[in-house]
Design an enzyme around this catalytic site. Structure first.
Site, PDB file in Angstrom:
ATOM      1  N   THR A  91       0.843  -1.193   0.000  1.00 34.58           N
ATOM      2  CA  THR A  91       0.000   0.000   0.000  1.00 34.58           C
ATOM      3  C   THR A  91       0.878   1.244   0.000  1.00 34.58           C
ATOM      4  OG1 THR A  91      -1.783  -1.125   1.188  1.00 34.58           O
ATOM      5  CG2 THR A  91      -1.809   1.287   1.207  1.00 34.58           C
ATOM      6  N   ARG A  92       1.612   1.460   1.105  1.00 37.20           N
ATOM      7  CA  ARG A  92       2.383   2.694   1.276  1.00 37.20           C
ATOM      8  C   ARG A  92       3.572   2.800   0.333  1.00 37.20           C
ATOM      9  NH1 ARG A  92      -0.638   1.431   5.075  1.00 37.20           N
ATOM     10  NH2 ARG A  92       0.298  -0.638   4.918  1.00 37.20           N
ATOM     11  N   ARG A 141      10.718  -4.262  -4.681  1.00 42.41           N
ATOM     12  CA  ARG A 141      10.217  -4.824  -3.412  1.00 42.41           C
ATOM     13  C   ARG A 141      10.264  -6.340  -3.593  1.00 42.41           C
ATOM     14  NH1 ARG A 141       6.816  -2.604   0.607  1.00 42.41           N
ATOM     15  NH2 ARG A 141       5.479  -4.097   1.681  1.00 42.41           N
ATOM     16  N   HIS A 168      14.430  -2.544   5.257  1.00 45.91           N
ATOM     17  CA  HIS A 168      13.348  -1.706   4.725  1.00 45.91           C
ATOM     18  C   HIS A 168      13.753  -0.240   4.946  1.00 45.91           C
ATOM     19  CE1 HIS A 168       9.643  -0.444   3.207  1.00 45.91           C
ATOM     20  NE2 HIS A 168       8.794  -0.963   4.072  1.00 45.91           N
ATOM     21  N   GLN A 171      11.221   2.899   4.837  1.00 42.53           N
ATOM     22  CA  GLN A 171      10.337   3.051   5.985  1.00 42.53           C
ATOM     23  C   GLN A 171      11.005   3.840   7.097  1.00 42.53           C
ATOM     24  OE1 GLN A 171       7.014   2.179   6.661  1.00 42.53           O
ATOM     25  NE2 GLN A 171       7.520   3.504   8.383  1.00 42.53           N
ATOM     26  N   ASN A 199      13.176  -6.995   9.263  1.00 45.96           N
ATOM     27  CA  ASN A 199      13.829  -6.070   8.335  1.00 45.96           C
ATOM     28  C   ASN A 199      13.693  -4.601   8.742  1.00 45.96           C
ATOM     29  OD1 ASN A 199      11.083  -6.059   7.798  1.00 45.96           O
ATOM     30  ND2 ASN A 199      11.269  -6.495   5.609  1.00 45.96           N
ATOM     31  N   ASP A 263       5.955  -3.590  14.978  1.00 42.12           N
ATOM     32  CA  ASP A 263       5.622  -3.922  13.587  1.00 42.12           C
ATOM     33  C   ASP A 263       4.850  -5.231  13.620  1.00 42.12           C
ATOM     34  OD1 ASP A 263       5.566  -3.965  10.807  1.00 42.12           O
ATOM     35  OD2 ASP A 263       7.603  -4.713  10.584  1.00 42.12           O
ATOM     36  N   TRP A 265       3.957  -9.012  13.608  1.00 42.62           N
ATOM     37  CA  TRP A 265       4.662 -10.188  14.109  1.00 42.62           C
ATOM     38  C   TRP A 265       4.716 -11.290  13.048  1.00 42.62           C
ATOM     39  CZ3 TRP A 265       1.483 -10.576  19.294  1.00 42.62           C
ATOM     40  CH2 TRP A 265       1.810  -9.481  20.111  1.00 42.62           C
ATOM     41  N   SER A 267       5.040 -11.501   9.071  1.00 45.33           N
ATOM     42  CA  SER A 267       5.258 -10.843   7.787  1.00 45.33           C
ATOM     43  C   SER A 267       4.787 -11.728   6.641  1.00 45.33           C
ATOM     44  CB  SER A 267       6.752 -10.529   7.604  1.00 45.33           C
ATOM     45  OG  SER A 267       7.200  -9.642   8.600  1.00 45.33           O
ATOM     46  N   HIS A 302       4.265   2.796  14.074  1.00 47.70           N
ATOM     47  CA  HIS A 302       4.024   1.466  13.484  1.00 47.70           C
ATOM     48  C   HIS A 302       3.990   1.664  11.975  1.00 47.70           C
ATOM     49  CE1 HIS A 302       2.277  -2.370  12.424  1.00 47.70           C
ATOM     50  NE2 HIS A 302       2.103  -2.728  13.691  1.00 47.70           N
ATOM     51  N   CYS A 303       4.728   0.841  11.233  1.00 47.15           N
ATOM     52  CA  CYS A 303       4.831   1.081   9.788  1.00 47.15           C
ATOM     53  C   CYS A 303       3.589   0.640   9.018  1.00 47.15           C
ATOM     54  CB  CYS A 303       6.082   0.409   9.230  1.00 47.15           C
ATOM     55  SG  CYS A 303       6.032  -1.390   9.214  1.00 47.15           S
ATOM     56  N   LEU A 304       2.686  -0.110   9.667  1.00 47.58           N
ATOM     57  CA  LEU A 304       1.435  -0.568   9.060  1.00 47.58           C
ATOM     58  C   LEU A 304       1.698  -1.625   7.968  1.00 47.58           C
ATOM     59  CD1 LEU A 304      -0.439   2.862   8.706  1.00 47.58           C
ATOM     60  CD2 LEU A 304      -0.445   1.297  10.653  1.00 47.58           C
ATOM     61  N   ARG A 330       6.156   8.710   4.176  1.00 53.88           N
ATOM     62  CA  ARG A 330       6.781   7.777   3.226  1.00 53.88           C
ATOM     63  C   ARG A 330       6.902   8.430   1.858  1.00 53.88           C
ATOM     64  NH1 ARG A 330       6.344   2.365   3.859  1.00 53.88           N
ATOM     65  NH2 ARG A 330       7.515   2.307   1.933  1.00 53.88           N
TER      66      ARG A 330
END
Length: 354
Positions: A91-92, A141, A168, A171, A199, A263, A265, A267, A302-304, A330
């Site tokens: 998304t971001r 990515r 990352h 971020q 990361n 972040d 837990w 991924s 929190h990076c979401l 971002r």
């Protein structure tokens, strides 16, 4: 008295080029900082010095001020194109890169493994060489960080890490810009990470000490950060005179923290480990109880995307939470990276105090 522009330009060009004159009148006096990033790659913040990290944050502040607050149009990417390779959904990262590059007048091309031959009929080597002949930079990515290393070796244009299993960096630049805006500086802040040794954490570890940030890390046993990265972080802490704590106790890590960070837990690619991970991370949810151990001016990042087991609603939606400002930033930090790697533009805004 009338101003004689003809005589002025005639005299001025003895010491200034016409390009410098135009920059001075349209963009203000050039910034004074001996940092030159044009043509570089951005795979990890480990490869960037303290001055270079500060320069990227300065650039982000400059672009945000000029474009968003002053409404200026800066077509710094006009005539340039960006290849965006995404093996993972986003998304971001996608929106910040795609809209940011377009806002600067460039043309972004979003490419998934369903859109190009990458990994199916064409090697990464061949893909990197072809994209180098058609675009000005590649943002990728990926699952494996080694793929970025190979891409860097084969491409003749800058490679930007949009996320890998190891780092990352984009971020963390957004996190630092957010903290810079909120606290007015980064030097001396204590940042506490409570969660997985992933990361995102690795990117904080590769950069925090360079900015004078103290780091406190709590991870469950078996989910610690990469040992090699931990050793480098210890070295940075000694070199830059910052404090570093690695523990398994979230409350110990939160003690005196200005910033609480967590972040996901689980991924992408770790879905089969969900049951095991949820059990291991019991007691790691950030709550107001956690915050009682923090400094009086604590904030939350929190990076979401976020899940409730990582942080409860009371913290996540509180005035102390900077997560949506962090998400917006971002865009400005990734624009700063692209401008820095692809152009000669220098920030016109006064350099912030870091």
């Amino acid at each position: 008295m009338l101003f004689n522009t003809r005589n002025f330009f005639s005299t001025a060009k003895l010491t200034w080029t016409s390009k410098q004159l135009l920059r001075h009148f349209w963009c203000g006096p050039p910034a004074q900082m001996s940092v030159h990033l044009k043509g570089r790659d951005l795979l990890t913040l480990q490869n960037y010095t303290a001055d270079e990290l500060k320069y990227l944050l300065w650039m982000a502040s400059d672009l945000k001020q000029r474009i968003m607050h002053k409404g200026e149009y800066l077509p710094l990417m006009q005539g340039k194109s960006l290849a965006m390779i995404f093996e993972k959904r986003s998304t971001r990262t996608r929106l910040s890169a795609e809209t940011g590059f377009a806002l600067l007048g460039g043309h972004p091309s979003f490419l998934t493994t369903q859109d190009i031959h990458l990994g199916t009929n064409e090697s990464l080597t061949d893909t990197a060489r072809v994209l180098s002949s058609m675009t000005n930079a590649i943002l990728a990515r990926v699952y494996k960080h080694n793929d970025l290393d190979l891409m860097t070796k084969e491409a003749t244009i800058p490679i930007i890490n949009g996320l890998s299993d190891l780092y990352h960096p984009l971020q963390i630049l957004a996190d630092y810009l957010t903290l810079q805006e909120h606290y007015g500086g980064l030097n001396g802040l204590t940042v506490t990470w409570i969660g997985d040794g992933n990361n995102v954490l690795h990117s904080i570890m590769m950069s925090a000490a360079k900015l004078g940030i103290h780091l406190r890390i709590a991870t469950p046993k078996g989910f610690e950060p990469d040992l090699r990265i931990s050793k480098i972080t210890e070295q940075y802490s000694r070199e830059y005179g910052t404090k570093l704590l690695l523990t398994t106790d979230p409350l110990e890590a939160a003690d005196g923290a200005n910033v609480l960070v967590t972040d996901t837990w689980i991924s992408m690619g770790q879905e089969e480990e969900k049951k095991e991970r949820l059990k291991a991370f019991q007691g790691y949810q950030i709550t107001m109880q956690t915050a009682k151990s923090a400094a009086s001016n604590w904030t939350f990042l929190h990076c979401l995307p976020r899940k409730a087991e990582e942080v409860d609603d009371e913290v996540f939606y509180s005035p102390r939470s900077l997560v949506f400002q962090e998400a917006e930033n971002r865009k400005w930090t990734i624009m700063a990276v692209m401008v820095s790697l692809l152009t000669d533009y220098s920030p016109q805004l006064q350099k912030p105090t870091f």
